[in-house]
Design a protein around this motif. Structure first.
Motif, PDB file in Angstrom:
ATOM      1  N   ILE A  52       0.839  -1.199   0.000  1.00 18.16           N
ATOM      2  CA  ILE A  52       0.000   0.000   0.000  1.00 18.16           C
ATOM      3  C   ILE A  52       0.872   1.247   0.000  1.00 18.16           C
ATOM      4  CG2 ILE A  52      -1.652   1.344   1.349  1.00 18.16           C
ATOM      5  CD1 ILE A  52      -2.872  -1.356   2.215  1.00 18.16           C
ATOM      6  N   GLY A  56       0.303   2.730  -3.441  1.00 20.16           N
ATOM      7  CA  GLY A  56      -0.796   3.650  -3.170  1.00 20.16           C
ATOM      8  C   GLY A  56      -2.110   2.938  -2.963  1.00 20.16           C
ATOM      9  N   ARG A  57      -3.084   3.690  -2.547  1.00 24.54           N
ATOM     10  CA  ARG A  57      -4.412   3.123  -2.254  1.00 24.54           C
ATOM     11  C   ARG A  57      -5.152   2.734  -3.513  1.00 24.54           C
ATOM     12  NH1 ARG A  57      -7.511   5.852   2.519  1.00 24.54           N
ATOM     13  NH2 ARG A  57      -8.089   3.704   2.780  1.00 24.54           N
ATOM     14  N   GLU A  58      -4.794   3.288  -4.667  1.00 25.47           N
ATOM     15  CA  GLU A  58      -5.467   2.941  -5.905  1.00 25.47           C
ATOM     16  C   GLU A  58      -5.249   1.464  -6.254  1.00 25.47           C
ATOM     17  OE1 GLU A  58      -3.211   5.602  -5.874  1.00 25.47           O
ATOM     18  OE2 GLU A  58      -4.794   7.047  -5.453  1.00 25.47           O
ATOM     19  N   LEU A  60      -5.579  -0.977  -4.327  1.00 26.48           N
ATOM     20  CA  LEU A  60      -6.593  -1.787  -3.673  1.00 26.48           C
ATOM     21  C   LEU A  60      -7.926  -1.768  -4.402  1.00 26.48           C
ATOM     22  CD1 LEU A  60      -5.909  -0.792   0.026  1.00 26.48           C
ATOM     23  CD2 LEU A  60      -5.250  -2.897  -1.125  1.00 26.48           C
ATOM     24  N   GLN A  61      -8.166  -0.782  -5.204  1.00 25.38           N
ATOM     25  CA  GLN A  61      -9.494  -0.656  -5.828  1.00 25.38           C
ATOM     26  C   GLN A  61      -9.571  -1.278  -7.172  1.00 25.38           C
ATOM     27  OE1 GLN A  61     -10.318   3.483  -5.702  1.00 25.38           O
ATOM     28  NE2 GLN A  61     -10.280   3.527  -3.498  1.00 25.38           N
TER      29      GLN A  61
END
Length: 61
Positions: A52, A56-58, A60-61
């Protein structure tokens, strides 16, 4: 739900080990399963946090 799944998963894992492995591989197989069971709660979250942080958090999506 986690407790219910644990109640079935660990006995199933332990009963499948002798079916999947030959008798001469059984000791090493059991030790490998026990080692990964002990190490995964430490390394799993650390690896997830590192991914993460790097991706980055992207990711995870």
């Amino acid at each position: 739900m986690f407790g219910i799944s644990d109640a079935f998963s660990y006995p199933a894992l332990n009963s499948l080990t002798p079916i999947l492995l030959n008798e001469d591989q059984l000791q090493r197989g059991n030790s490998f399963i026990q080692m990964t069971t002990q190490i995964s709660p430490i390394f799993g979250p650390a690896l997830g946090g590192t991914l993460i942080a790097l991706l980055g958090r992207e990711f995870l999506q």
